[in-house]
Design a protein around this motif. Structure first.
Motif, mmCIF file in Angstrom:
data_model
loop_
_atom_site.group_PDB
_atom_site.id
_atom_site.type_symbol
_atom_site.label_atom_id
_atom_site.label_comp_id
_atom_site.label_asym_id
_atom_site.label_seq_id
_atom_site.Cartn_x
_atom_site.Cartn_y
_atom_site.Cartn_z
ATOM 1 N N CYS A 29 54.864 -30.068 36.116
ATOM 2 C CA CYS A 29 53.535 -30.468 36.164
ATOM 3 C C CYS A 29 53.035 -31.264 34.987
ATOM 4 O O CYS A 29 53.385 -30.909 33.585
ATOM 5 N N ALA A 32 47.171 -30.142 30.695
ATOM 6 C CA ALA A 32 46.006 -29.423 31.793
ATOM 7 C C ALA A 32 45.071 -29.436 29.890
ATOM 8 O O ALA A 32 45.863 -28.395 29.400
ATOM 9 N N PRO A 34 41.719 -27.819 29.244
ATOM 10 C CA PRO A 34 40.892 -26.901 29.985
ATOM 11 C C PRO A 34 39.594 -27.860 29.309
ATOM 12 O O PRO A 34 37.408 -27.737 29.765
ATOM 13 N N GLY A 37 37.961 -30.810 30.046
ATOM 14 C CA GLY A 37 37.967 -31.751 30.998
ATOM 15 C C GLY A 37 38.846 -31.871 31.622
ATOM 16 O O GLY A 37 39.054 -33.114 32.228
ATOM 17 N N PRO A 39 42.711 -32.852 33.080
ATOM 18 C CA PRO A 39 42.814 -31.645 34.764
ATOM 19 C C PRO A 39 44.591 -31.879 34.460
ATOM 20 O O PRO A 39 44.870 -32.389 33.387
ATOM 21 N N VAL A 280 46.618 -39.980 34.716
ATOM 22 C CA VAL A 280 45.566 -38.585 35.337
ATOM 23 C C VAL A 280 44.673 -39.655 36.066
ATOM 24 O O VAL A 280 44.385 -39.198 37.222
ATOM 25 N N GLY A 285 43.488 -37.592 39.309
ATOM 26 C CA GLY A 285 42.489 -35.894 38.860
ATOM 27 C C GLY A 285 41.852 -36.139 38.145
ATOM 28 O O GLY A 285 41.401 -34.997 38.397
ATOM 29 N N PHE A 286 41.282 -36.881 37.454
ATOM 30 C CA PHE A 286 39.554 -36.905 36.871
ATOM 31 C C PHE A 286 38.531 -36.792 38.362
ATOM 32 O O PHE A 286 37.742 -35.688 38.526
ATOM 33 N N SER A 288 39.250 -35.694 41.520
ATOM 34 C CA SER A 288 39.824 -33.880 42.201
ATOM 35 C C SER A 288 40.533 -33.767 41.227
ATOM 36 O O SER A 288 42.116 -33.442 41.778
ATOM 37 N N PRO A 289 39.634 -32.983 40.684
ATOM 38 C CA PRO A 289 40.660 -32.032 39.259
ATOM 39 C C PRO A 289 41.491 -30.393 40.310
ATOM 40 O O PRO A 289 40.857 -30.743 41.264
ATOM 41 N N GLY A 290 42.350 -30.502 39.998
ATOM 42 C CA GLY A 290 43.253 -29.337 40.935
ATOM 43 C C GLY A 290 44.357 -29.495 41.281
ATOM 44 O O GLY A 290 43.810 -31.085 42.285
#
Length: 818
Positions: A29, A32, A34, A37, A39, A280, A285-286, A288-290
């Motif tokens: 991975c 991130a 946080p 924002g 991810p 990302v 990724g932005f 649908s974060p997570g």
């Protein structure tokens, strides 16, 4: 979520935060942030399946045919379908980036990753790769083309210097990468482990900054192969964006300090961080974060696609007397060989996945025929002593010397376990020890082979007595991506039915400081003469004998090349004895590269099935029974013997390398370019593959016989299926330049078209050539040159089976800067 303003995000980040993005958070991975924002996204290994975050034994996934089988289809549109399906598989594993395709070329027949690469030819490789990339990226998953560049052998792969002149690199090894960037807009590139002309790939500014980004205009992300970055300053200034895996070894505070001291520009760091953010965004990724949990899905449509791909990639090498497809009159079929009841579905290394299922040839044929099937293994084909397929209990300690209390207990399904980045909860992958125990009941008397292989220190005890030591004497060897020792093997007598306790003691720290750890216990009683005799008897009593032989994921494996082109153990003797007992013998080969076939003139039918993925037995049975036509053509020249391969000239500098260098002094003459130019007869030529129907070719047509510089020429031919079965023909267009300012190959593949035709149907293959099809790379001028004059246009069913010729004249010289 609205589209983020990436420049504004970069402005809002501290230098430390920008630098943090330039190394993975862990094995798979990104980091991130946080606060802003930002991810994390996840990457996963391919190329024949999306494995997910657990190196072995994780959630199951669909296993597709290996790359050489995909290359054998000569069908970019079909490979795009595979890419689309792999995108869905990647998403099931929570990943937005697939680490594939592999587009290194088949310079040698011995390369351990030959199976993972499409072809010896750069044009075919590039076309197949572009299909794969489009299929992935059209469905929201980024492709990662690799390994940039000249990672064409596994010998000393972490450090060897590939010495390659610019013309050779431009005309061969860079071509698939260039096509992927310019024609398919690939979103990520992975640099290779090796050096290229002195610099490690990830630090190589002339390649990454000047060619990839500067000349080709690549705007995507460049990542290192795992543990392949070596220089903080050089990699950042070269434009290598992402060091993998995490945690950092050469970035982090070291890169922050380099910026503070002016050794690395803050603009270079910002550019690298911007490309991480861009990836990302590109993979959602932005939006649908997570990162979702990994899961499996056994989709019927993917099963069907994998089965179709397996048949389309199968190459019918020989079919004297029309023995294939099998006649319905065969009432007894002897299924012989080590692969009858073992599904050889993929190669070894980072391409390995935990397949949803594995259909064996026996299972595939049993589902399609009413004949009596008699199965005899006859011989072995292992490289390393086979595992025990029974539970192995492991006690873990937080010490490195097995002292203290047991911290964790686990049970694994076989006598091998790999730990990539993580072990068990509470266990530091860089600092632990373990005691693994197996209770084994020998099925027969004999001298058993007992072996240990470990990425970590190890020793083996049988009933408390040490029989193998790889602890004090441990050294890195040729296993587990070179992080493991060379296999240690002893012979140990055991008695049938008398249980023994086999213990492996293990410690993680070694002289190779990476968080990839493994142990592998092998226990096996080798096959003897009685097995060959049983196979011979079964063949004699059958209407047809089918021998399933070849290599496996231990021979075709990342991290080490093969020692020769021979089939291991008694497989050649097995074929000789079977065909002597029954002339109606078919050999089904499963290898990831050519092998020597000393019995070829005596066996009427040979099918190369490669490693066709989880539907292995179904795909093979489809071709054997005639349910599907063999659609494959060889993407690599099949030499008669190892000495005929251009890298086998006796000079160790050419192969496998010497003094840390491997010199590509054969230039542009690899594969069929070598065989055709220097008059070396192959066993099977590049592009060869038979059909179970027949085809008639019409006259070659060209839309013009003269072209101006910058123009194009279109070549076409009609092909008619004159047989009684459906089948496909691959029309291959080779260009020759008989008068040139430099030495050029006798001919080069510059176009192809695959036609699927029903009986009596006629199709037209149409291929258009631009200037690059006629050009060579002029290093003095720094660009591509097509010289005025006559060129040959040769249409054939292989490089040695030319069905028609035409010519075109270029009216003047053409030049294009690189």
């Amino acid at each position: 979520m609205p589209t983020p303003n990436l420049p504004a995000l970069l402005d809002a980040m501290t230098l430390e935060e920008q630098v943090s993005l330039l190394t993975g958070a862990d094995f798979w991975c990104t980091v991130a942030i946080p606060r802003l924002g930002i991810p994390a996204i996840k990457v996963t290994d391919g190329p024949n399946g999306a494995r997910g975050g657990i190196f072995n034994g994780g959630p199951k996934t669909a296993c597709f045919p290996v790359a050489i089988a995909l290359g054998s289809t000569w069908d970019p549109a079909l490979i795009a379908e595979a890419g689309a399906a792999l995108a869905a598989e990647a998403r099931l594993k929570g990943a937005g980036v697939l680490l594939a395709p592999t587009v290194n070329l088949h310079r040698s027949t011995l390369n351990g990753r030959n199976f993972e690469c499409y072809s010896e030819d750069p044009f075919l490789t590039g076309e197949i790769a572009c299909g794969y990339i489009r299929g992935l990226q059209d469905h929201g998953v980024a492709a990662t083309i690799k390994h940039f560049v000249c990672n064409d052998s596994e010998v000393e792969r972490m450090s060897i210097d590939s010495v390659v002149d610019e013309r050779t690199m431009r005309e061969l090894y860079l071509v698939p990468f260039e096509k992927a960037v310019k024609d398919a807009n690939v979103q990520a590139v992975m640099t290779s482990y090796n050096r290229i002309n002195g610099d490690f790939a990830g630090d190589n500014a002339p390649l990454v900054r000047d060619i990839l980004r500067g000349q080709w205009g690549f705007d995507g992300l460049v990542m290192s192969d795992w543990f392949a970055e070596h220089a903080t300053q050089k990699s950042a200034t070269a434009g290598m964006d992402l060091e993998m895996p995490g945690t950092t070894r050469h970035r982090g505070e070291a890169l922050v300090q380099a910026v503070r001291e002016g050794r690395v520009s803050a603009d270079d760091v910002r550019a690298c961080a911007g490309r991480v953010l861009q990836l990302v965004e590109r993979v959602g990724g932005f939006a649908s974060p997570g990162i979702p949990d990994e899961r499996s899905e056994d989709a019927p449509e993917r099963r069907a696609l994998i089965r179709r791909l397996g048949a389309e990639g199968s190459v019918l090498l020989k079919n004297d007397g029309g023995l294939l497809p099998l006649a319905g009159t065969a009432r007894t079929i002897a299924l012989i060989g080590p692969n009858v009841d073992t599904a050889q579905i993929m190669g070894g290394g980072s391409a390995n996945v935990n397949a949803l299922h594995r259909i064996t040839p026996h299972e595939g044929l049993a589902a399609q025929t009413d004949a009596v099937l008699v199965c005899v293994p006859g011989a072995d084909n292992y490289r390393w002593v086979p595992l025990l397929q029974q539970p192995m209990a492991v006690d873990f300690y937080t010490s490195t010397d097995l002292s203290g209390d047991v911290a964790v207990r686990a049970v694994y399904p076989s006598s091998e376990k790999l730990w990539a980045g993580a072990v068990e909860p509470g266990i530091d992958p860089m600092h632990f020890s373990a005691r693994a125990t197996v209770e084994f009941v020998p099925p027969a008397d004999g001298d058993y082979q007992v072996s240990i292989t470990s990425a970590g220190l190890s020793r083996v005890l049988v009933d408390g007595v040490q029989v193998i030591e790889a602890w004090e004497s441990w050294a890195p060897g040729d296993t587990y991506f070179t992080f493991g020792c060379t296999e240690r093997v002893v012979s140990h007598p055991l008695r049938a039915g008398v249980p023994v306790t086999i213990t492996v003691e293990y410690s993680s720290p070694t002289s190779v400081p990476v968080s990839f750890k493994a142990l592998r216990l092998g226990v096996y009683l080798p096959r003897a003469e009685a097995e060959l005799a049983a196979a011979e008897a079964a063949a004699r009593q059958a209407d047809v004998a089918i021998v399933f032989i070849g290599l496996n994921a231990e021979w075709d494996c990342e991290g080490l090349d093969r020692p020769d082109m021979a089939l291991p153990h008694q497989q050649n003797a097995l074929v000789e004895r079977v065909v002597a007992a029954n002339p109606n013998t078919i050999v089904v080969l499963q290898t990831g590269a050519p092998v020597e076939l000393p019995w070829l003139d005596r066996v009427p039918a040979v099918l190369q099935a490669w490693y066709p993925g989880q539907e292995c037995g179904h795909a093979i049975a489809d071709v054997l029974t005639g349910r599907a036509a063999p659609g494959g053509r060889l993407p690599q020249t099949w030499p008669k013997r190892l000495a005929d391969v251009v890298t086998s000239n006796g000079d160790p500098l050419r192969y496998p390398g010497q003094g840390g260098r491997v010199v590509y002094d054969e230039g542009v003459f690899i594969g069929y370019r070598h065989h055709d130019t220097h008059g070396v007869a192959p066993m099977f030529p590049f592009g060869h593959g038979l059909s179970t129907t027949t085809f008639a070719w019409g006259e070659v047509r060209v839309d013009r016989t003269a072209i101006e510089p910058g123009g194009t020429v279109t070549v076409s031919v009609d092909v008619t299926n004159t047989g009684t079965r459906a089948g496909s023909e691959v029309v291959q267009l080779y260009v020759s330049d008989p008068v040139s300012g430099v030495e050029r190959p006798a001919q080069e593949l510059k176009g192809f078209a695959k036609l699927a035709l029903q009986p009596g149907e006629t199709g037209t293959a149409t291929i258009t050539l631009g200037m690059r099809a006629f050009a060579w790379f002029d290093t003095a001028r720094g660009g591509w040159v097509a010289e005025a004059g006559a060129f040959g246009l040769r249409l054939g069913a292989s490089s040695r089976d030319i069905r028609g010729e035409a010519g075109v004249t270029l009216a003047g010289d053409w030049f294009a800067a690189a």
